[in-house]
Design a protein around this motif. Structure first.
Motif, short mmCIF file in Angstrom:
data_model
loop_
_atom_site.label_atom_id
_atom_site.label_comp_id
_atom_site.label_asym_id
_atom_site.label_seq_id
_atom_site.Cartn_x
_atom_site.Cartn_y
_atom_site.Cartn_z
N THR A 97 129.04 61.39 10.90
CA THR A 97 127.97 61.26 11.86
C THR A 97 128.58 60.88 13.20
O THR A 97 129.79 60.73 13.33
N ASP A 149 124.09 65.56 13.08
CA ASP A 149 123.44 64.75 14.10
C ASP A 149 121.94 64.92 13.94
O ASP A 149 121.45 65.96 13.53
N PRO A 314 121.01 66.82 8.55
CA PRO A 314 121.26 65.41 8.87
C PRO A 314 121.51 64.51 7.68
O PRO A 314 122.24 63.54 7.78
#
Length: 327
Positions: A97, A149, A314
């Motif tokens: 991340t 993201d 994500p």
């Protein structure tokens, strides 16, 4: 969201990349943010406020560290040495991340002017005549291939000038590319060349005018780039001060230029994520690199590194083909 700044050399793309990153960082609710200098002329740190003697560890000098971490226990990859700059993630890969703690960030990311910064590193004396700068930029491509993201998370990349960005698949790794364009024929020429390549690959491009002085400049840009013109930055005492080494708080930026930055952020936030396309583009460029030179170097078929059932999102979970259509 991931965004890149491109344009003619001298158009102000590095200045605007730094300004946009600082604008994000000084929000009342600062987002997860990572800035990356992927330009052969490494000036983003200085634009963010670093002193002339500041030294930063280079992504391009630690490619083995990056590969070893990202490889994880992916059974499709024999070892870090077998990874190309284009190797996509698969089951067992480590997915990163934007602001987590990991060995890559711990060693290679440095806070500058309130922004977390990573740099590819300059073209060194030892590279002359024997290496391509894009081998260094490959570290960025590999990292972004393995990065997820979500809302309120940003990667801001200052790219190489002009069409040099197309020497790798890195140009496909962004949700929106800001093309910085001066109101000049030469700068518009770079725009025309860039979009001619980018749109063949479904790359979203928005033009940000720079060094705009009057309505005539705006009219020229509108005539040349049409609906691609998103906003523009006028001549700025704030920017001039920064270029002379005096970095003022972003809150002191001129109101019209602040409004332009907000327009840019809104456009970026409004982009719809397409993780399936992101995976397909990564697989495409990995296949191109593997067949062009990677297989011969490795003595193996590196296209088998592609996991056809793996798509990022994500949550970093694997999406099966039937599930992809539902998203």
């Amino acid at each position: 969201m991931k965004t890149a700044f491109v344009g003619k050399g001298g158009s102000g793309k590095t200045t605007l990349a730094a300004l946009f990153a600082r604008h994000l960082a000084e929000d009342r609710n600062p987002p997860a943010l990572l800035a990356i200098d992927a330009d052969i002329n490494q000036h983003l740190a200085a634009a963010l406020g670093a002193g002339p003697d500041a030294v930063f560890p280079a992504l391009g000098d630690h490619l083995d560290l990056i590969k070893e971490h990202l490889r994880g226990d992916n059974p499709r990859i024999a070892g870090a040495a077998a990874m190309l700059k284009t190797t996509p993630p698969g089951a067992g890969s480590r997915i990163v991340t934007i602001d987590e703690a990991n060995p890559i960030y711990d060693r290679l990311v440095t806070p500058v002017g309130g922004v977390r910064l990573a740099v590819t590193g300059p073209f060194a004396e030892g590279d002359l005549g024997v290496a391509c700068y894009h081998s260094k930029v490959g570290a960025v491509e590999l990292l972004l291939n393995h990065m997820v993201d979500g809302p309120g998370e940003y990667v801001v990349v200052d790219m190489t000038a002009g069409a040099d960005s197309f020497a790798s698949g890195l140009f496909t790794r962004f949700d929106l590319t800001f093309l910085v364009c001066e109101p000049t024929v030469r700068s518009v020429g770079v725009y025309l060349q860039y979009v001619g390549y980018a749109r063949d690959h479904g790359v979203r491009v928005a033009v940000v005018g720079n060094k705009v002085e009057d309505a005539g400049d705006v009219a020229f840009l509108r005539e040349q780039v049409g609906a691609d013109l998103l906003c523009w930055i006028g001549r700025s005492g704030f920017v001039k001060a920064a270029e002379r080494g005096r970095h003022l708080p972003v809150g002191e930026l001129e109101a019209a230029n602040t409004a332009a930055l907000r327009t840019m952020r809104a456009a970026l936030d409004g982009c719809e994520k397409d993780w399936a396309r992101y995976a397909a583009q990564a697989a495409d460029f990995h296949t191109r690199n593997a067949t062009a030179w990677g297989n011969a170097r490795a003595g193996a078929d590196l296209t088998t590194q592609i996991d056809p059932d793996f798509v990022l999102r994500p949550s970093a979970e694997v999406l099966r083909p039937a599930t992809v259509a539902a998203h």
